[in-house]
Write a protein that holds these residues in place. Structure first.
Motif, short mmCIF file in Angstrom:
data_model
loop_
_atom_site.label_atom_id
_atom_site.label_comp_id
_atom_site.label_asym_id
_atom_site.label_seq_id
_atom_site.Cartn_x
_atom_site.Cartn_y
_atom_site.Cartn_z
N HIS A 67 -9.41 -9.47 11.80
CA HIS A 67 -9.44 -10.14 10.51
C HIS A 67 -9.03 -9.18 9.39
O HIS A 67 -8.27 -9.54 8.48
CB HIS A 67 -10.84 -10.69 10.24
CG HIS A 67 -10.98 -11.40 8.93
ND1 HIS A 67 -11.37 -10.74 7.77
CD2 HIS A 67 -10.76 -12.69 8.56
CE1 HIS A 67 -11.40 -11.59 6.77
NE2 HIS A 67 -11.04 -12.79 7.22
N ASP A 68 -9.54 -7.93 9.46
CA ASP A 68 -9.20 -6.93 8.44
C ASP A 68 -7.71 -6.61 8.46
O ASP A 68 -7.09 -6.40 7.41
CB ASP A 68 -9.99 -5.65 8.68
CG ASP A 68 -11.47 -5.80 8.31
OD1 ASP A 68 -11.80 -6.80 7.62
OD2 ASP A 68 -12.28 -4.94 8.71
N VAL A 69 -7.11 -6.56 9.66
CA VAL A 69 -5.69 -6.27 9.78
C VAL A 69 -4.86 -7.39 9.14
O VAL A 69 -3.91 -7.13 8.39
CB VAL A 69 -5.29 -6.08 11.26
CG1 VAL A 69 -3.76 -6.08 11.41
CG2 VAL A 69 -5.87 -4.78 11.80
N VAL A 70 -5.23 -8.62 9.43
CA VAL A 70 -4.50 -9.76 8.84
C VAL A 70 -4.62 -9.73 7.33
O VAL A 70 -3.64 -9.97 6.60
CB VAL A 70 -5.05 -11.09 9.42
CG1 VAL A 70 -4.46 -12.27 8.65
CG2 VAL A 70 -4.72 -11.20 10.90
N ARG A 71 -5.81 -9.42 6.83
CA ARG A 71 -6.02 -9.35 5.37
C ARG A 71 -5.17 -8.23 4.76
O ARG A 71 -4.57 -8.40 3.69
CB ARG A 71 -7.50 -9.13 5.06
CG ARG A 71 -7.84 -9.16 3.58
CD ARG A 71 -9.34 -9.09 3.38
NE ARG A 71 -9.88 -7.88 3.96
CZ ARG A 71 -9.92 -6.69 3.33
NH1 ARG A 71 -9.41 -6.60 2.11
NH2 ARG A 71 -10.44 -5.64 3.91
N LEU A 72 -5.10 -7.10 5.45
CA LEU A 72 -4.31 -5.98 4.96
C LEU A 72 -2.83 -6.33 4.91
O LEU A 72 -2.12 -5.99 3.96
CB LEU A 72 -4.54 -4.76 5.87
CG LEU A 72 -4.23 -3.37 5.31
CD1 LEU A 72 -5.03 -3.10 4.05
CD2 LEU A 72 -4.53 -2.32 6.36
N LEU A 73 -2.38 -7.05 5.92
CA LEU A 73 -0.98 -7.49 5.94
C LEU A 73 -0.69 -8.44 4.78
O LEU A 73 0.35 -8.34 4.12
CB LEU A 73 -0.66 -8.18 7.27
CG LEU A 73 -0.46 -7.28 8.49
CD1 LEU A 73 -0.40 -8.13 9.75
CD2 LEU A 73 0.82 -6.46 8.35
N ALA A 74 -1.62 -9.35 4.54
CA ALA A 74 -1.40 -10.36 3.51
C ALA A 74 -1.46 -9.77 2.10
O ALA A 74 -0.64 -10.13 1.24
CB ALA A 74 -2.45 -11.47 3.65
N LEU A 75 -2.38 -8.86 1.87
CA LEU A 75 -2.60 -8.35 0.52
C LEU A 75 -1.69 -7.17 0.17
O LEU A 75 -1.30 -7.00 -0.98
CB LEU A 75 -4.06 -7.94 0.35
CG LEU A 75 -5.10 -9.06 0.45
CD1 LEU A 75 -6.51 -8.51 0.27
CD2 LEU A 75 -4.82 -10.13 -0.60
N ARG A 76 -1.36 -6.34 1.15
CA ARG A 76 -0.64 -5.10 0.87
C ARG A 76 0.83 -5.15 1.25
O ARG A 76 1.62 -4.34 0.78
CB ARG A 76 -1.29 -3.91 1.60
CG ARG A 76 -2.77 -3.74 1.28
CD ARG A 76 -3.01 -3.47 -0.18
NE ARG A 76 -4.43 -3.29 -0.48
CZ ARG A 76 -4.94 -3.30 -1.69
NH1 ARG A 76 -4.15 -3.49 -2.74
NH2 ARG A 76 -6.23 -3.13 -1.88
N ALA A 77 1.20 -6.10 2.15
CA ALA A 77 2.59 -6.21 2.62
C ALA A 77 3.17 -4.84 2.95
O ALA A 77 4.19 -4.43 2.39
CB ALA A 77 3.45 -6.92 1.58
N PRO A 78 2.54 -4.08 3.87
CA PRO A 78 3.00 -2.72 4.17
C PRO A 78 4.39 -2.72 4.82
O PRO A 78 4.77 -3.69 5.49
CB PRO A 78 1.94 -2.19 5.14
CG PRO A 78 1.35 -3.41 5.75
CD PRO A 78 1.38 -4.46 4.70
N MET A 79 5.12 -1.63 4.63
CA MET A 79 6.46 -1.49 5.18
C MET A 79 6.55 -0.19 5.98
O MET A 79 5.77 0.73 5.80
CB MET A 79 7.51 -1.47 4.05
CG MET A 79 7.50 -2.72 3.17
SD MET A 79 8.01 -4.21 4.05
CE MET A 79 9.75 -3.84 4.29
#
Length: 242
Positions: A67-79
């Motif tokens: 869940h934390d990983v999905v949230r991080l992807l959604a909020l931070r859009a890392p590249m």
């Protein structure tokens, strides 16, 4: 501090927290295996059931991390490299969850084994487990420190566990052939040992992910797999060879 600096620090803090959670989850899985071996040695059925029940805590942690990983992807859009960090966490969490499952499987087999007469080869299970525990703890250290070379060393060291598993497999077969009364307890031990060997395989999966996370490259060297207990099976009649 600029807005951009604040965003970068916030992301770094979240990633550090995620890393800490994964290492904690990994340590729980290692303790599960150690507890499972302890109940085998003590032949304690009730304690074995507690070890099995404790696997729920690892499953819950894996769900929280996902869940934390999905949230991080959604909020931070890392590249680029940041994206590798996030996806590595997701894959490593899945491997740790499987390690916990295999430890619970060892504890499950300890229950019927405790109801049978003791057999000498049961003592050898702890040797296998010690190798697996060392692998998992070392690869977790490599992950925490972002140490690709250490991860590679763990990846290569799995050959020791494969060799130990192969020797133990042959020992169990010898005991079963010498006395049919050994077949049932040795069969339980065989499955338990295979679960431990599979824990080593998941440790190497983590090592591969750490290597990719740090370097951006795949580990392209073929690892010297030393599990000699199985050979390729012929295809079923009428089925194409895969």
């Amino acid at each position: 501090m600029t807005s951009k600096d604040h965003i970068i620090k916030s992301y770094d803090d979240e990633l550090e927290r995620l890393t800490g959670e994964l290492v904690r989850m990994g340590e729980l899985s290692v303790r599960q295996l150690e507890a499972a071996i302890d109940v085998v040695e003590r032949r304690d059925e009730r304690a074995a059931r507690r070890v099995v029940d404790n696997d729920d805590a690892i499953d819950q942690l894996e769900q929280e991390i996902s869940h934390d990983v999905v949230r991080l992807l959604a909020l931070r859009a890392p590249m680029a490299g940041d994206l590798r960090n996030v996806f590595a966490a997701l894959r490593i969490a899945a491997d740790i969850e499987r390690i916990g499952d295999y430890a619970a499987n060892v504890a499950k087999r300890a229950i019927p084994l405790s109801m049978l007469a003791p057999v000498a080869p049961a003592n050898g299970l702890a040797t296998l487990a010690a190798l697996a525990v060392d692998e998992v703890r070392e690869v977790l250290r490599a992950y925490r420190n972002r140490d690709a070379e250490h991860a590679r060393q763990v990846w290569e060291s799995d050959a020791r566990l494969d060799e130990a598993w192969t020797g133990y497999f042959r020992q169990l077969l010898t005991y079963m052939m010498e006395d049919p009364r050994n077949i049932t307890p040795c069969t339980h031990l065989l499955f338990m040992a295979k679960n431990i060997e599979r824990i080593g395989d998941h440790a190497t999966n983590i090592a591969e992910n750490v290597w990719f996370q740090v370097t951006g490259e795949q580990l392209d060297k073929q690892r010297n797999k030393r599990d000699l207990t199985s050979e390729p099976q012929p295809p079923m009649p009428g089925k194409p060879r895969t």
